[in-house]
Design an enzyme around this catalytic site. Structure first.
Site, PDB file in Angstrom:
ATOM      1  N   TYR A 131      31.134  38.849  29.369  1.00  0.00           N
ATOM      2  CA  TYR A 131      31.916  38.506  28.179  1.00  0.00           C
ATOM      3  C   TYR A 131      32.055  39.691  27.226  1.00  0.00           C
ATOM      4  CZ  TYR A 131      31.817  33.551  29.404  1.00  0.00           C
ATOM      5  OH  TYR A 131      31.996  32.345  30.031  1.00  0.00           O
TER       6      TYR A 131
ATOM      7  N   SER B 288      43.336  26.540  32.242  1.00  0.00           N
ATOM      8  CA  SER B 288      42.434  25.492  32.723  1.00  0.00           C
ATOM      9  C   SER B 288      42.976  24.137  32.281  1.00  0.00           C
ATOM     10  CB  SER B 288      41.036  25.685  32.140  1.00  0.00           C
ATOM     11  OG  SER B 288      40.563  26.994  32.362  1.00  0.00           O
TER      12      SER B 288
ATOM     13  N   PRO C  64      42.777  20.044  31.282  1.00  0.00           N
ATOM     14  CA  PRO C  64      44.149  19.871  30.787  1.00  0.00           C
ATOM     15  C   PRO C  64      44.496  20.940  29.750  1.00  0.00           C
ATOM     16  CG  PRO C  64      42.697  18.270  29.756  1.00  0.00           C
ATOM     17  CD  PRO C  64      41.843  19.034  30.723  1.00  0.00           C
TER      18      PRO C  64
ATOM     19  N   ASP D 262      56.061  23.110  35.292  1.00  0.00           N
ATOM     20  CA  ASP D 262      56.863  21.882  35.398  1.00  0.00           C
ATOM     21  C   ASP D 262      58.350  22.228  35.365  1.00  0.00           C
ATOM     22  OD1 ASP D 262      54.589  19.576  34.272  1.00  0.00           O
ATOM     23  OD2 ASP D 262      54.361  21.659  33.673  1.00  0.00           O
TER      24      ASP D 262
ATOM     25  N   HIS E 181      51.730  18.847  29.691  1.00  0.00           N
ATOM     26  CA  HIS E 181      51.720  19.306  31.088  1.00  0.00           C
ATOM     27  C   HIS E 181      51.030  18.204  31.885  1.00  0.00           C
ATOM     28  CE1 HIS E 181      51.297  21.549  34.721  1.00  0.00           C
ATOM     29  NE2 HIS E 181      49.982  21.699  34.602  1.00  0.00           N
TER      30      HIS E 181
END
Length: 315
Positions: A65, A119, A121, A148, A175
């Site tokens: 990180y 990632s 949802p 989509d 999404h």
């Protein structure tokens, strides 16, 4: 040289990076994963691909990180995968906790670049990331309904015979199952969608089929091969290119919805310009009354899930 950090080296994340490399986006790529050996294997494998392309100056390695400091772009693809038959929203509890932990580490690192959350949802997790880090809203985004939209254009192209690059329009909202295809703003070649309906080249049943097929396709792919990654990899690579090179292209992506709007206070997809300052919402993108109602319902539904997340996780 640009610096791009990927968190999560599953199929989706590494496909994004590999697509960026093959597109010629020269950068120092840093791969971070809880499974360090897995990440190192991907870095070694992709470095072989880079070596075959003498025109690129890209480098790839693993890191921690702390390597996020000084990076231009952060791509977050970590989280558990979507199970067969599971909706994206059913993944909220597990992946929200993972995202909070990632966000805390990124905030600690001193990172000051742009973030694309992919990632699932994505709408909720982009909201989690921004709330935890308190980074400027316009510097955090999700891949949203870009994929989509690509699917919708593909199906409309199949029905009309018009190439996908001449099919213009967007899918907005969640999404997922409550995405909204904006037929009222659709253009196919030089013609409006209404012209195709009047000539009976398209029917209302065709539009219904396209709408359903657009959000169901992910489930069909997952049932067959357990995950989707080529489509989202290509989508996010396009977003990254626009941000890194200030191309100011317009994409349907997850951006912050103002608290004054129905369901506001979350990330949800609308058309946005992507460039060196992050995202800018496209103004005057008017919807039909039915589309506006569907979008508001999509936002309100996501907001309910976000409210549930806040009950489980402190921010």
């Amino acid at each position: 040289m640009k610096k791009v950090v990927l968190i999560g080296t599953g199929n989706v994340g590494v496909t994004v990076v590999y697509t960026m490399i093959t597109k010629g986006i020269d950068a120092e790529y840093v791969l971070i994963d809880i499974n360090t050996e897995f990440a190192k294997g991907h870095a070694m494998d992709m470095s072989d691909a880079i070596a075959l392309n003498s025109t690129t100056g890209s480098k790839i390695r693993t890191g921690t990180y702390a390597d996020a400091k000084g990076a231009d772009l952060l791509i977050v693809a970590a989280g558990r995968p979507q199970k067969q038959g599971e909706t994206r929203l059913e993944m909220i509890a597990d992946n929200s906790k993972i995202m909070k932990d990632i966000a805390l580490e990124i905030k600690k690192s001193g990172f000051n670049g742009f973030t694309i959350v992919i990632s699932n949802p994505v709408d909720i997790l982009a909201t989690v990331f921004q709330k935890v880090t308190n980074f400027p809203k316009e510097k955090v985004m999700s891949s949203g309904t870009f994929l989509d939209t690509s699917r919708f254009r593909k199906f409309l192209s199949e029905k009309t015979g018009v190439p996908t690059n001449s099919v213009h329009g967007f899918v907005i909202g969640e999404h997922g199952d409550k995405s909204v295809v904006v037929f009222s703003r659709m253009q196919i070649g030089f013609s409006r969608l209404d012209d195709f309906l009047k000539s009976k080249a398209l029917t209302e049943d065709d539009l219904k089929w396209i709408s359903e097929k657009t959000y169901k396709e992910a489930y069909e792919i997952i049932n067959r091969k357990r995950s989707t990654y080529f489509g989202i990899g290509a989508s996010v690579a396009e977003m990254a290119e626009s941000v890194l090179y200030n191309q100011r292209r317009i994409f349907p992506i997850g951006i912050y919805l103002d608290e004054s709007k129905p369901g506001g206070g979350i990330y949800i997809s609308r058309p946005a310009i992507l460039g060196e300052n992050g995202w800018e919402e496209v103004k005057n993108y008017d919807l039909s009354p039915a589309e506006q109602k569907a979008f508001d319902e999509s936002a309100i539904n996501l907001k309910k899930h976000w409210d549930d997340v806040q009950k489980e996780i402190s921010f």
